[in-house]
Scaffold this active site. Structure first.
Site, PDB file in Angstrom:
ATOM      1  CB  CYS A 105       6.375 -17.328  93.327  1.00  0.00           C
ATOM      2  SG  CYS A 105       7.431 -18.692  93.605  1.00  0.00           S
ATOM      3  CG  HIS A 214       9.473 -14.015  92.347  1.00  0.00           C
ATOM      4  ND1 HIS A 214       8.492 -13.558  93.424  1.00  0.00           N
ATOM      5  CD2 HIS A 214       9.699 -15.496  92.455  1.00  0.00           C
ATOM      6  CE1 HIS A 214       8.522 -14.468  94.227  1.00  0.00           C
ATOM      7  NE2 HIS A 214       9.283 -15.658  93.744  1.00  0.00           N
ATOM      8  CD  GLU A 216       7.776 -10.430  93.256  1.00  0.00           C
ATOM      9  OE1 GLU A 216       7.289 -10.811  92.096  1.00  0.00           O
ATOM     10  OE2 GLU A 216       8.398 -11.023  93.916  1.00  0.00           O
TER      11      GLU A 216
END
Ligand code: MN
Length: 236
Positions: A105, A214, A216
């Site tokens: 990001c 994202h 994660e």
């Protein structure tokens, strides 16, 4: 033991370091030890890189446009004093040392700026016919953070494609800025349907990948594949 340095942000209100646990948990689950790097511009990035096997650039606010030679325009958001300087030096040093780096990001934006590229300060104002990239995250807002909202098309000649094994991927999207002019040493390797760059990589580097989404925060097989490939690169 594999140690991954993870950048963090400063919470001014509480005078505290902050980093969402999803970054930490993904690394821990894959057997890597996360080492939190504070957004302190006085840190010696060379010393930091001596002690970590790889670097993960986490998400956050906007990069101050003076770092890519522009004035702030209407539409840009909050900046994080100190963090830009530290991360820009960290990226340049990791790049020249051949250290594995995964940028997420804000991270892809920092990587691009550090290596000579520019950013759209606000997608809605600067990209004609843009799709909605700025979803407000969290359970009480528009979507939970893991929820994918748009497709990306991946270049089949890229490292990212070799890792993920797909040319189309559904991703989440919590950004209002994006890569504009790609840095000379980087290559764009994934795009949203409106043409916005969603991933870049350094072709001759062992592992240097930035993604605008994202992973994660997602739990699908592709997010795990990307983190696994990153931790494998750190281990080598
Ligand atoms: Mn997006």
């Amino acid at each position: 033991m594999v140690v991954v340095g993870v950048t963090s942000y400063f919470n001014w209100r509480d005078n505290a370091l902050a980093l969402r646990m999803t970054y930490v948990r993904k690394l821990s689950r894959l057997g890597a030890v996360p080492l939190v790097i504070p957004p302190d511009p006085s840190l010696d990035v060379g010393e930091v890189l001596e002690r970590v096997d790889a670097v993960l650039l986490s998400g956050g606010g906007d990069v101050d446009p003076r770092f890519y030679g522009e004035e702030p325009r209407r539409g840009m958001g909050r900046v994080e004093p100190g963090r830009d300087e530290l991360e820009i030096r960290l990226v340049r040093e990791a790049f020249s040392r051949g250290k594995p780096l995964l940028a997420i990001c804000r991270g892809i934006q920092v990587v691009n700026v550090a290596l000579g590229g520019t950013l759209y300060q606000d997608i809605e104002l600067e990209v004609p016919n843009a799709i909605k990239h700025r979803w407000i995250r969290g359970s009480e807002f528009e979507v939970p953070m893991w929820y994918p909202v748009h497709w990306v098309e991946i270049d089949t000649g890229s490292r990212l494609f070799r890792i993920l094994g797909t040319r189309r991927l559904l991703v989440n999207s919590f950004h209002h800025q994006a890569v504009k002019r790609v840095a000379p040493v980087l290559r764009p390797v994934a795009w949203a349907p409106d043409g916005v760059v969603e991933a870049v990589e350094a072709p001759h580097h062992p592992f240097f990948i930035g993604v605008q989404w994202h992973p994660e925060a997602m739990d699908d097989e592709y997010s795990w594949k990307l983190f696994q490939a990153f931790v494998d690169a750190a281990r080598r």
